[in-house]
Design a protein around this motif. Sequence first.
Motif, short mmCIF file in Angstrom:
data_model
loop_
_atom_site.label_atom_id
_atom_site.label_comp_id
_atom_site.label_asym_id
_atom_site.label_seq_id
_atom_site.Cartn_x
_atom_site.Cartn_y
_atom_site.Cartn_z
N PRO A 202 0.83 -1.21 0.00
CA PRO A 202 0.00 0.00 0.00
C PRO A 202 0.86 1.26 0.00
O PRO A 202 2.03 1.24 0.41
N ALA A 203 0.29 2.35 -0.44
CA ALA A 203 1.01 3.63 -0.44
C ALA A 203 1.24 4.08 1.00
O ALA A 203 0.44 3.80 1.89
N ASN A 204 2.36 4.76 1.22
CA ASN A 204 2.67 5.24 2.57
C ASN A 204 2.29 6.71 2.75
O ASN A 204 2.72 7.36 3.69
N THR A 205 1.51 7.23 1.82
CA THR A 205 1.02 8.61 1.92
C THR A 205 -0.49 8.61 1.84
O THR A 205 -1.11 7.70 1.28
N ASP A 206 -1.10 9.65 2.39
CA ASP A 206 -2.55 9.76 2.35
C ASP A 206 -3.02 10.11 0.94
O ASP A 206 -2.31 10.76 0.17
N LEU A 207 -4.22 9.69 0.64
CA LEU A 207 -4.82 10.01 -0.65
C LEU A 207 -5.10 11.51 -0.72
O LEU A 207 -5.53 12.12 0.26
N CYS A 208 -4.84 12.10 -1.87
CA CYS A 208 -5.10 13.53 -2.00
C CYS A 208 -6.61 13.79 -1.97
O CYS A 208 -7.41 12.90 -2.24
N THR A 209 -6.98 14.99 -1.63
CA THR A 209 -8.39 15.36 -1.53
C THR A 209 -8.80 16.12 -2.79
O THR A 209 -8.17 17.11 -3.16
N MET A 210 -9.85 15.64 -3.43
CA MET A 210 -10.34 16.32 -4.62
C MET A 210 -11.13 17.56 -4.23
O MET A 210 -11.90 17.54 -3.26
N PRO A 211 -10.94 18.66 -4.94
CA PRO A 211 -11.75 19.84 -4.64
C PRO A 211 -13.21 19.59 -5.00
O PRO A 211 -13.53 18.72 -5.82
N VAL A 212 -14.09 20.35 -4.39
CA VAL A 212 -15.52 20.19 -4.67
C VAL A 212 -15.80 20.65 -6.10
O VAL A 212 -15.07 21.50 -6.64
N PRO A 213 -16.83 20.12 -6.74
CA PRO A 213 -17.17 20.56 -8.10
C PRO A 213 -17.47 22.05 -8.14
O PRO A 213 -17.93 22.65 -7.16
N PHE A 214 -17.20 22.66 -9.27
CA PHE A 214 -17.48 24.08 -9.44
C PHE A 214 -18.98 24.35 -9.33
O PHE A 214 -19.79 23.60 -9.87
N ASP A 215 -19.31 25.43 -8.62
CA ASP A 215 -20.68 25.91 -8.71
C ASP A 215 -20.77 26.77 -9.97
O ASP A 215 -19.74 27.14 -10.56
N PRO A 216 -21.96 27.09 -10.46
CA PRO A 216 -22.09 27.84 -11.72
C PRO A 216 -21.27 29.13 -11.79
O PRO A 216 -20.60 29.37 -12.80
N PRO A 217 -21.26 29.97 -10.75
CA PRO A 217 -20.46 31.20 -10.84
C PRO A 217 -18.96 30.92 -10.98
O PRO A 217 -18.26 31.59 -11.75
N THR A 218 -18.46 29.93 -10.23
CA THR A 218 -17.03 29.60 -10.30
C THR A 218 -16.67 29.02 -11.66
O THR A 218 -15.62 29.34 -12.23
N LEU A 219 -17.53 28.16 -12.18
CA LEU A 219 -17.29 27.58 -13.50
C LEU A 219 -17.26 28.68 -14.56
O LEU A 219 -16.38 28.70 -15.43
N TYR A 220 -18.20 29.60 -14.48
CA TYR A 220 -18.25 30.70 -15.44
C TYR A 220 -16.98 31.55 -15.35
O TYR A 220 -16.40 31.94 -16.37
N ALA A 221 -16.54 31.83 -14.12
CA ALA A 221 -15.34 32.64 -13.93
C ALA A 221 -14.11 31.93 -14.49
O ALA A 221 -13.23 32.57 -15.09
N THR A 222 -14.04 30.61 -14.32
CA THR A 222 -12.91 29.84 -14.85
C THR A 222 -12.90 29.86 -16.37
O THR A 222 -11.84 30.06 -16.99
N LEU A 223 -14.06 29.68 -16.97
CA LEU A 223 -14.14 29.72 -18.43
C LEU A 223 -13.79 31.10 -18.97
O LEU A 223 -13.14 31.23 -20.01
N GLN A 224 -14.22 32.13 -18.25
CA GLN A 224 -13.89 33.50 -18.65
C GLN A 224 -12.40 33.75 -18.55
O GLN A 224 -11.81 34.41 -19.41
N ARG A 225 -11.78 33.22 -17.50
CA ARG A 225 -10.34 33.39 -17.33
C ARG A 225 -9.58 32.73 -18.47
O ARG A 225 -8.63 33.29 -19.02
N LYS A 226 -10.01 31.52 -18.85
CA LYS A 226 -9.36 30.81 -19.95
C LYS A 226 -9.50 31.58 -21.25
O LYS A 226 -8.54 31.74 -22.01
N GLU A 227 -10.70 32.07 -21.52
CA GLU A 227 -10.95 32.79 -22.76
C GLU A 227 -10.16 34.10 -22.78
O GLU A 227 -9.59 34.47 -23.82
N SER A 228 -10.09 34.78 -21.65
CA SER A 228 -9.34 36.03 -21.58
C SER A 228 -7.85 35.80 -21.81
O SER A 228 -7.17 36.60 -22.47
N SER A 229 -7.33 34.69 -21.27
CA SER A 229 -5.91 34.38 -21.45
C SER A 229 -5.59 34.11 -22.91
O SER A 229 -4.57 34.57 -23.44
N ILE A 230 -6.47 33.37 -23.59
CA ILE A 230 -6.26 33.09 -25.01
C ILE A 230 -6.33 34.37 -25.83
O ILE A 230 -5.52 34.60 -26.73
#
Length: 239
Positions: A202-230
């Motif tokens: 077995p692994a000798n380290t703890d399993l990493c914790t996945m972040p919670v799914p994006f809520d609609p505002p966070t998802l929109y902000a992430t998509l906007q950030r990606k589009e702005s960067s491009i």
Amino acid sequence: SEINIKPWHILLGGLKEGTTRIPWLNREPYAYWKGNPAVAETRQDLIKCNVSENQDWNARLFAQDWFRESQEGFNKSDLPSQCTYSQKYILSCDSTTLLVKPKYYDFFTRGLIPVHHYWPIKDDDKCRSIKFAVDWGNNHKQRVKMDYVYDYMFHLLNSYAKLFRYKPSISANATELCVESMVCGAEGSVKKFMMESLVKVPANTDLCTMPVPFDPPTLYATLQRKESSIQQVESWEKS
């Protein structure tokens, strides 16, 4: 195994070693790609950006003949030995990653942020876009990192399992498989890689914790950030 890609933990060790052979500032200051251009039209278009007598787009592109490689022992396709260029097409080697605008996405691609995780390349003007990216990248050191691959696989499979609408059960005619029954029939590199990827403890380290799914505002902000960067990169290319 048919193209000699080793189990992840072994490949990762080789990539880490490969990144230390040549410091980033001493690497070849070009974009690097090696693959089979015959499998996709976009790859055939990419090959046109290779250096020629009349034009240098700061790209060094190599057609990979996998049949020939298999006959010669994969001596020219070992990934760790390719960590010699400052810009690459894979998230490894501690080099800036160039990503042509994709039509399809890998499991992790949607979470990557342009300019932060990779440099975006236009799909309809690859050569000029690559040249600009290399010129920019040679003046701005970037570092990339890939961790927790197996942890992600666990979380992914676990999430899929929660979607099951039935309770799995062992049928009366089921045959139990063990390591020996799976490996004994394998030969060559298939058997070798199966044994190398066998988890013995077995692994000798703890399993990493996945972040919670994006809520609609966070998802929109992430998509906007990606589009702005491009859009920012495209404006730099035009200036």
